[in-house]
Design a protein around this motif. Structure first.
Motif, PDB file in Angstrom:
ATOM      1  N   SER A  26       0.849  -1.192   0.000  1.00  0.00           N
ATOM      2  CA  SER A  26       0.000   0.000   0.000  1.00  0.00           C
ATOM      3  C   SER A  26       0.885   1.243   0.000  1.00  0.00           C
ATOM      4  O   SER A  26       2.099   1.172   0.245  1.00  0.00           O
ATOM      5  CB  SER A  26      -0.889   0.009   1.245  1.00  0.00           C
ATOM      6  OG  SER A  26      -0.080   0.176   2.415  1.00  0.00           O
ATOM      7  N   GLU A  28       0.769   3.404   2.243  1.00  0.00           N
ATOM      8  CA  GLU A  28       1.220   3.501   3.636  1.00  0.00           C
ATOM      9  C   GLU A  28       2.455   2.626   3.873  1.00  0.00           C
ATOM     10  O   GLU A  28       3.366   3.033   4.601  1.00  0.00           O
ATOM     11  CB  GLU A  28       0.081   3.109   4.594  1.00  0.00           C
ATOM     12  CG  GLU A  28      -1.090   4.077   4.608  1.00  0.00           C
ATOM     13  CD  GLU A  28      -2.062   3.915   3.436  1.00  0.00           C
ATOM     14  OE1 GLU A  28      -2.891   4.823   3.230  1.00  0.00           O
ATOM     15  OE2 GLU A  28      -1.980   2.902   2.706  1.00  0.00           O
ATOM     16  N   THR A  38       2.536   9.818   3.496  1.00  0.00           N
ATOM     17  CA  THR A  38       1.717   9.056   2.555  1.00  0.00           C
ATOM     18  C   THR A  38       1.441   9.878   1.297  1.00  0.00           C
ATOM     19  O   THR A  38       1.313   9.316   0.208  1.00  0.00           O
ATOM     20  CB  THR A  38       0.383   8.604   3.186  1.00  0.00           C
ATOM     21  OG1 THR A  38      -0.294   9.737   3.716  1.00  0.00           O
ATOM     22  CG2 THR A  38       0.609   7.578   4.279  1.00  0.00           C
ATOM     23  N   THR A  62      -4.025   2.285  -5.448  1.00  0.00           N
ATOM     24  CA  THR A  62      -3.889   0.839  -5.252  1.00  0.00           C
ATOM     25  C   THR A  62      -3.274   0.225  -6.498  1.00  0.00           C
ATOM     26  O   THR A  62      -3.788   0.411  -7.610  1.00  0.00           O
ATOM     27  CB  THR A  62      -5.269   0.202  -4.976  1.00  0.00           C
ATOM     28  OG1 THR A  62      -5.832   0.823  -3.823  1.00  0.00           O
ATOM     29  CG2 THR A  62      -5.140  -1.291  -4.767  1.00  0.00           C
TER      30      THR A  62
END
Length: 149
Positions: A26, A28, A38, A62
């Motif tokens: 991800s 993150e 982020t 994503t």
């Protein structure tokens, strides 16, 4: 600030994460790995997507594809190194063992007939098949609709 060095380190991180875990990191995960925000990691992901280094789900951060790895389940399962990876297509199902430098067993489904097949890759060669892979679009048009291709 995006630097070329950090950009390519991020790309390498994404591929290593796929190889190690079978799924994409991800934003993150990338932010934590590189000790950045982020937002900065998101900008790196967008730039790598724009450069076709990997492919994001529309309007998200994503990762859908980092060829040959798929971020979602597909009909192309590659069993290698004690893990199961998903490939985006027939081409990529052969690319995973090549990228990982390992042997593999591949479970695939023919798109047109829905018939299942199992292939084995040993020492870089498909050992049990004489199948041909057909690509309905020329490579120059793959990014017109990469998910379809």
């Amino acid at each position: 600030m995006i630097t070329d060095t950090l950009l390519w380190q991020t790309r390498a991180f994404v591929y290593k994460h796929f190889a190690d875990t079978t799924h994409p990191p991800s934003v993150e995960d990338a932010a934590q790995h590189f000790n950045i925000s982020t937002e900065e990691a998101g900008e790196l992901y967008k730039e790598l997507h724009n450069r076709h280094s990997f492919f994001l789900e529309p309007n998200t951060l994503t990762i859908r594809m980092a060829n040959p790895f798929s971020g979602i389940p597909t009909d192309f399962k590659v069993h290698a190194n004690g893990k199961t990876y998903f490939a985006n297509c027939a081409w990529d199902m052969l690319g995973i063992p090549a990228a990982l430098h390992c042997d593999a067993v591949i479970d695939a489904v023919f798109t047109e007939s829905n018939e299942s097949i199992q292939l084995e890759v040993k020492d870089g060669k498909v050992t049990n098949s004489e199948l041909l892979v057909h690509f309905p679009l020329a490579f120059s048009r793959w990014y017109d609709d990469l998910v379809f291709t």
